[in-house]
Structure formats: structure tokens, C-alpha cells
Scaffold this motif. Structure first.
Motif, mmCIF file in Angstrom:
data_model
loop_
_atom_site.group_PDB
_atom_site.id
_atom_site.type_symbol
_atom_site.label_atom_id
_atom_site.label_comp_id
_atom_site.label_asym_id
_atom_site.label_seq_id
_atom_site.Cartn_x
_atom_site.Cartn_y
_atom_site.Cartn_z
ATOM 1 N N GLY A 177 6.283 2.809 9.332
ATOM 2 C CA GLY A 177 6.799 1.702 8.879
ATOM 3 C C GLY A 177 7.288 1.740 7.532
ATOM 4 N N ALA A 178 8.032 2.900 7.182
ATOM 5 C CA ALA A 178 8.405 3.152 5.788
ATOM 6 C C ALA A 178 9.965 2.739 5.416
ATOM 7 N N SER A 179 10.526 1.968 6.216
ATOM 8 C CA SER A 179 11.841 1.563 5.891
ATOM 9 C C SER A 179 11.957 0.402 4.839
ATOM 10 N N ARG A 180 10.804 -0.353 4.686
ATOM 11 C CA ARG A 180 10.733 -1.172 3.460
ATOM 12 C C ARG A 180 9.439 -1.669 3.399
ATOM 13 N N GLY A 181 9.058 -2.470 2.537
ATOM 14 C CA GLY A 181 7.677 -3.281 2.401
ATOM 15 C C GLY A 181 6.877 -2.377 1.721
ATOM 16 N N ILE A 182 5.504 -2.448 2.248
ATOM 17 C CA ILE A 182 4.150 -1.856 1.601
ATOM 18 C C ILE A 182 4.376 -0.437 1.826
ATOM 19 N N ARG A 242 12.179 2.123 12.660
ATOM 20 C CA ARG A 242 13.442 2.118 13.517
ATOM 21 C C ARG A 242 14.759 2.178 12.837
ATOM 22 N N SER A 243 15.244 1.598 11.811
ATOM 23 C CA SER A 243 16.148 1.466 11.125
ATOM 24 C C SER A 243 16.652 2.510 10.294
ATOM 25 N N SER A 244 17.612 3.396 10.516
ATOM 26 C CA SER A 244 18.166 4.408 10.045
ATOM 27 C C SER A 244 18.732 4.243 8.681
ATOM 28 N N ASN A 264 -5.076 2.721 6.795
ATOM 29 C CA ASN A 264 -4.382 1.853 7.946
ATOM 30 C C ASN A 264 -4.265 0.236 7.243
ATOM 31 N N LEU A 265 -2.908 -0.174 7.295
ATOM 32 C CA LEU A 265 -2.766 -1.480 6.930
ATOM 33 C C LEU A 265 -3.508 -2.721 7.614
ATOM 34 N N GLY A 266 -4.479 -3.300 7.154
ATOM 35 C CA GLY A 266 -5.132 -4.304 7.607
ATOM 36 C C GLY A 266 -4.589 -5.551 6.985
ATOM 37 N N SER A 267 -5.645 -6.514 6.642
ATOM 38 C CA SER A 267 -5.190 -7.812 6.057
ATOM 39 C C SER A 267 -6.415 -8.489 5.579
ATOM 40 N N ILE A 268 -6.290 -9.532 4.751
ATOM 41 C CA ILE A 268 -7.428 -10.290 4.648
ATOM 42 C C ILE A 268 -7.474 -11.402 5.877
ATOM 43 N N LEU A 322 -3.293 -14.375 17.105
ATOM 44 C CA LEU A 322 -3.406 -12.990 17.581
ATOM 45 C C LEU A 322 -3.092 -12.150 16.436
ATOM 46 N N TYR A 323 -2.291 -12.432 15.456
ATOM 47 C CA TYR A 323 -2.063 -11.676 14.092
ATOM 48 C C TYR A 323 -3.473 -11.444 13.465
ATOM 49 N N TYR A 324 -4.241 -12.493 13.221
ATOM 50 C CA TYR A 324 -5.685 -12.236 12.705
ATOM 51 C C TYR A 324 -6.480 -11.548 13.537
ATOM 52 N N PRO A 331 -4.975 -6.347 2.153
ATOM 53 C CA PRO A 331 -4.211 -7.228 1.187
ATOM 54 C C PRO A 331 -4.031 -8.729 1.489
ATOM 55 N N GLY A 332 -3.905 -9.609 0.638
ATOM 56 C CA GLY A 332 -3.537 -11.043 0.968
ATOM 57 C C GLY A 332 -2.051 -11.009 0.775
ATOM 58 N N PRO A 333 -1.331 -12.164 0.738
ATOM 59 C CA PRO A 333 0.151 -12.282 0.577
ATOM 60 C C PRO A 333 0.719 -11.083 -0.159
ATOM 61 N N GLU A 358 9.417 -8.581 3.409
ATOM 62 C CA GLU A 358 10.213 -9.533 4.367
ATOM 63 C C GLU A 358 9.200 -10.013 5.298
ATOM 64 N N PHE A 359 7.983 -9.426 5.477
ATOM 65 C CA PHE A 359 6.966 -9.847 6.469
ATOM 66 C C PHE A 359 6.697 -11.220 6.587
ATOM 67 N N LEU A 360 6.638 -11.983 5.388
ATOM 68 C CA LEU A 360 6.400 -13.392 5.262
ATOM 69 C C LEU A 360 7.277 -14.354 5.860
HETATM 70 N N1 LIG Z 1 3.423 -8.617 3.628
HETATM 71 C C1 LIG Z 1 2.233 -9.228 3.827
HETATM 72 O O1 LIG Z 1 2.035 -10.601 3.180
HETATM 73 C C2 LIG Z 1 1.108 -8.386 4.174
HETATM 74 C C3 LIG Z 1 -0.334 -9.082 3.978
HETATM 75 C C4 LIG Z 1 -1.177 -8.207 4.428
HETATM 76 C C5 LIG Z 1 -1.017 -7.310 5.239
HETATM 77 N N2 LIG Z 1 0.235 -6.880 5.759
HETATM 78 C C6 LIG Z 1 0.406 -5.894 6.917
HETATM 79 O O2 LIG Z 1 1.025 -4.661 5.927
HETATM 80 C C7 LIG Z 1 2.050 -3.947 7.036
HETATM 81 C C8 LIG Z 1 3.290 -3.776 6.268
HETATM 82 O O3 LIG Z 1 3.877 -4.943 6.179
HETATM 83 P P1 LIG Z 1 5.049 -5.269 5.244
HETATM 84 O O4 LIG Z 1 4.821 -6.597 4.539
HETATM 85 O O5 LIG Z 1 5.364 -3.937 4.691
HETATM 86 O O6 LIG Z 1 6.165 -5.669 6.488
HETATM 87 P P2 LIG Z 1 7.805 -5.249 6.487
HETATM 88 O O7 LIG Z 1 8.439 -5.331 5.107
HETATM 89 O O8 LIG Z 1 8.388 -6.293 7.544
HETATM 90 O O9 LIG Z 1 7.570 -4.076 7.169
HETATM 91 C C9 LIG Z 1 7.446 -3.588 8.385
HETATM 92 C C10 LIG Z 1 7.660 -1.958 8.431
HETATM 93 O O10 LIG Z 1 7.207 -1.992 9.914
HETATM 94 C C11 LIG Z 1 8.470 -1.173 10.708
HETATM 95 N N3 LIG Z 1 8.436 -1.359 12.085
HETATM 96 C C12 LIG Z 1 8.300 -2.673 12.733
HETATM 97 N N4 LIG Z 1 8.248 -2.566 13.969
HETATM 98 C C13 LIG Z 1 8.490 -1.360 14.155
HETATM 99 C C14 LIG Z 1 8.667 -0.556 15.469
HETATM 100 N N5 LIG Z 1 8.504 -1.262 16.726
HETATM 101 N N6 LIG Z 1 8.685 0.675 15.554
HETATM 102 C C15 LIG Z 1 8.849 1.320 14.162
HETATM 103 N N7 LIG Z 1 8.675 0.897 12.912
HETATM 104 C C16 LIG Z 1 8.626 -0.788 13.147
HETATM 105 C C17 LIG Z 1 9.453 -1.801 9.836
HETATM 106 O O11 LIG Z 1 10.843 -0.943 10.166
HETATM 107 P P3 LIG Z 1 11.730 -0.929 11.357
HETATM 108 O O12 LIG Z 1 12.284 -2.570 11.358
HETATM 109 O O13 LIG Z 1 13.129 -0.338 10.551
HETATM 110 O O14 LIG Z 1 11.483 -0.375 12.435
HETATM 111 C C18 LIG Z 1 9.072 -1.678 8.561
HETATM 112 O O15 LIG Z 1 9.400 -0.469 8.079
HETATM 113 C C19 LIG Z 1 1.964 -4.682 8.247
HETATM 114 O O16 LIG Z 1 0.965 -4.215 9.211
HETATM 115 C C20 LIG Z 1 1.383 -6.199 7.779
HETATM 116 O O17 LIG Z 1 0.612 -6.730 8.882
HETATM 117 C C21 LIG Z 1 1.289 -7.467 5.026
#
Ligand SMILES: NC(=O)c1ccc[n+]([C@@H]2O[C@H](COP(=O)([O-])OP(=O)(O)OC[C@H]3O[C@@H](n4cnc5c(N)ncnc54)[C@H](OP(=O)(O)O)[C@@H]3O)[C@@H](O)[C@H]2O)c1
Length: 292
Positions: free
Chosen positions: A17-22, A42-44, A143-147, A158-160, A189-191, A195-197
Motif C-alpha cells: 500500500g505504498a503508492s500513496r498516503g500513509i 497496484r498503480s505503476s 499493521n495499519l489499524g485505526s481508532i 464493516l470498516y470499524y 491513527p485518527g483521520p 485520499e482515503f477520506l
Molecule cells: N486516512 C485516514 O484517515 C486513515 C485513518 C486511520 C487508518 N487508516 C488506514 O491506513 C491505511 C492506509 O490508508 P491511507 O490513508 O494511506 O489510504 P490511501 O491513501 O487510500 O492509500 C491506500 C493504499 O492501498 C493501496 N491499495 C488499495 N487497494 C489495493 C489492492 N487491491 N492491492 C494493492 N494495493 C492496494 C493503494 O494503492 P493502489 O490503489 O495503487 O493499489 C494505496 O497505496 C488503511 O489501512 C486505512 O484503513 C487511514
């Protein structure tokens, strides 16, 4: 593979899950320590951009485009590592998504996909790499959990529940392996401003509007530091710590209806399946007065 070949494998930080975000931010923190970082998603295009960041931060980058929903995802990742002379020393499970809305109105396939990604794929990756870490007596899993993992969450049920699984599984594994020199850490983490939000729809709910949003860089720093010091659970930021404390101490009869209200939007469809908005159906004044 012979013992001699195994000894020549180079340890890598594998971020799923390294293409964006946390996940991408955690990859950068590891890169600053000069790590070999394997970026998986997934995203090259996203992976290529993340690899540029890792190299600029002083790390060495490998990218592997992989859909974690594939049944053989963890085996393919293991084969990729071996073919590049690498071994997974640290696994970061950051791939995940959320869906907001009553479970009875959200598409079942999307909800099962979330279970598959947030629970099954994370478990598969962990069980693929943790045994070798234990055998080597080194490394660990972050492992990435959440509050969200501290309470049931109506309108994101289901997310919770998936994040409660991540927390429970990770904390138990932490206890099981800690004597072997291996760490399993859950970061909750909290929010976070990613892009997740927007993708999950959570950002439009009152609960997520009230809570301050942390940057992915801040969360990544805290997560990495906590993991390195062998912590079982890391809750980054004061507001998230307070929410986790309140969520753990309030009785369900109080917190569950409150969270349900704060995560509902006026245009949400009624969970009864009428196809009407909740406010004009079971949530209307007349329905409430009639005790529906
Ligand atoms: N943002 C928040 O507010 C927040 C708060 C608490 C916990 N979290 C948790 O933190 C984690 C990361 O969240 P984020 O905010 O960084 O989300 P994000 O910006 O949406 O990033 C999600 C990552 O997961 C990858 N991914 C999604 N579906 C996939 C698949 N089928 N196969 C391979 N890779 C996949 C995406 O890459 P591709 O789309 O390129 O595959 C992307 O790199 C999640 O588990 C989320 O539940 C987030």
C-alpha cells in the motif's frame, strides 16, 4: 534454496500500500535510514513516484505492482523478493479502504472486497513473512489499524469491524513473538489527510469533520518510531489518544448510537431498504413518534 544462499539475502522493508498516503510516507521514513524499500500497490505510476521519493530520501527502491485481492498475492511477493536477492525484514501492511453508509444499502461485493483487503490480505502477508522473521530473530510487522478499531461504528460497520480485527490480531501476535526479538505493532491513527477520506466517504461525515486531521508524514514518523522501540500499539496525536480512551471507556449503549448519528448524512438511504432517504423514512419525526 541452500542455507548459504539464504544468508546472502539482503534485508528489505516491504511496504504494502505504498503508492500513496500513509504507506508512502512510512516508506520515506525508512528510506531516510538508508533502507532497501520494496514498494507494493497496484498503480505503476504511483509506485514510480514513490520510488523517486525513496531514492531522494537516501534509500534503495524496488517496485512491485500487485493486486492484493489475488489469491496468490503473498506468494508472488515472496517470489519477487527472492528473485531480487531480498528477504522481508520489516513488513508494513498499509493497504486498506473504507466505505461509509448503512451496511444494508452498500453493495455487498464492495463490502466483501473490504474484508478481503483489510483482513484477509493483511493476514496472508503477515503469515507469509512473520515465521521467517521469527526464525531469524529479527524484524517485524507494522499493521495499519485505526481508532475505528476501538469501538463498533454504525454507518461504517464493516470498516470499524475490520480495524478491530487488525488491532486484536496485531496485539496478540506482538505478545506471541516478542521473546523472539521480533516486533508486531499496530498503529491506530485518527483521520489522516489522504485520499482515503474522500474515497471512503468518511470525510463528509460529521465525526470526521470534527476531528483534526493529521498529516501522513507525522503519522508515519510516530508509527516508525513506535515500531522501532518495540511498541505493541501506537496511537499518533493527542486527539486520537483521547478518542481511543473515550471509545474504550464509554458503554456501548452510549457510544454506539452517538457514533451512528455522527457518521450518518441526511441524504443516506434508509437501512430498511425502501430506497428513500433515512430522514424521510424510518428516521422521520412521524416514524420516531410512532416508535418505529
Ligand atoms: N486516512 C485516514 O484517515 C486513515 C485513518 C486511520 C487508518 N487508516 C488506514 O491506513 C491505511 C492506509 O490508508 P491511507 O490513508 O494511506 O489510504 P490511501 O491513501 O487510500 O492509500 C491506500 C493504499 O492501498 C493501496 N491499495 C488499495 N487497494 C489495493 C489492492 N487491491 N492491492 C494493492 N494495493 C492496494 C493503494 O494503492 P493502489 O490503489 O495503487 O493499489 C494505496 O497505496 C488503511 O489501512 C486505512 O484503513 C487511514
Amino acid at each position: 534454496m541452500t542455507d548459504q544462499q539464504r544468508e546472502t539475502l539482503r534485508p528489505a522493508v516491504v511496504v504494502v500500500g505504498a503508492s500513496r498516503g500513509i504507506g508512502r510516507a512510512i516508506a520515506n521514513v525508512a528510506a531516510r535510514e538508508g533502507a532497501i524499500v520494496v514498494l507494493v500497490a497496484r498503480s505503476s505510476d504511483g509506485l514510480a513516484a514513490a520510488a523517486d521519493d525513496v531514492k531522494a530520501a537516501g534509500g534503495q527502491a524496488f517496485t512491485f505492482s500487485l493486486d492484493l485481492l489475488a489469491a496468490d498475492a503473498s506468494t508472488r511477493l515472496k517470489d519477487f523478493l527472492t528473485s531480487h536477492g531480498l528477504v522481508c525484514d520489516v513488513l508494513v501492511n498499509s493497504a486498506g479502504y473504507g466505505l461509509r453508509g448503512p451496511a444494508t444499502t452498500l453493495p455487498t461485493a464492495d463490502q466483501l472486497g473490504m474484508v478481503d483487503l483489510n483482513i484477509r490480505a493483511l493476514t496472508d502477508m503477515t503469515l507469509q513473512f512473520l515465521p521467517e522473521m521469527v526464525a531469524r530473530g529479527h524484524g517485524g510487522v507494522l499493521n495499519l489499524g485505526s481508532i475505528a478499531g476501538f469501538t463498533p461504528g454504525p454507518n461504517m460497520a464493516l470498516y470499524y469491524a475490520s480495524k478491530a480485527f487488525v488491532r486484536s490480531f496485531s496485539e496478540a501476535l506482538h505478545q506471541e513473538v516478542k521473546a523472539t526479538g521480533v516486533t508486531v505493532t499496530c498503529v491506530a491513527p485518527g483521520p489522516v489527510a489522504t485520499e482515503f477520506l474522500e474515497r471512503s466517504g468518511a470525510g463528509r461525515a460529521a465525526l470526521f469533520k470534527i476531528l483534526p486531521k493529521l498529516s501522513s508524514d507525522y503519522v508515519a514518523e510516530r508509527a516508525w518510531r513506535g515500531f522501532k522501540s518495540g511498541r505493541r500499539l501506537v496511537v499518533p496525536g493527542l486527539s486520537a489518544k483521547l478518542v481511543a480512551l473515550v471509545a474504550s471507556s464509554l458503554p456501548s449503549a452510549v457510544k454506539v448510537p452517538l457514533i451512528g448519528r455522527l457518521q450518518r448524512r441526511s441524504r443516506d438511504l434508509c437501512p430498511c431498504g425502501s430506497g428513500k432517504p433515512f430522514k424521510e423514512c424510518c428516521g422521520s419525526r412521524q416514524a420516531r413518534r410512532a416508535g418505529v
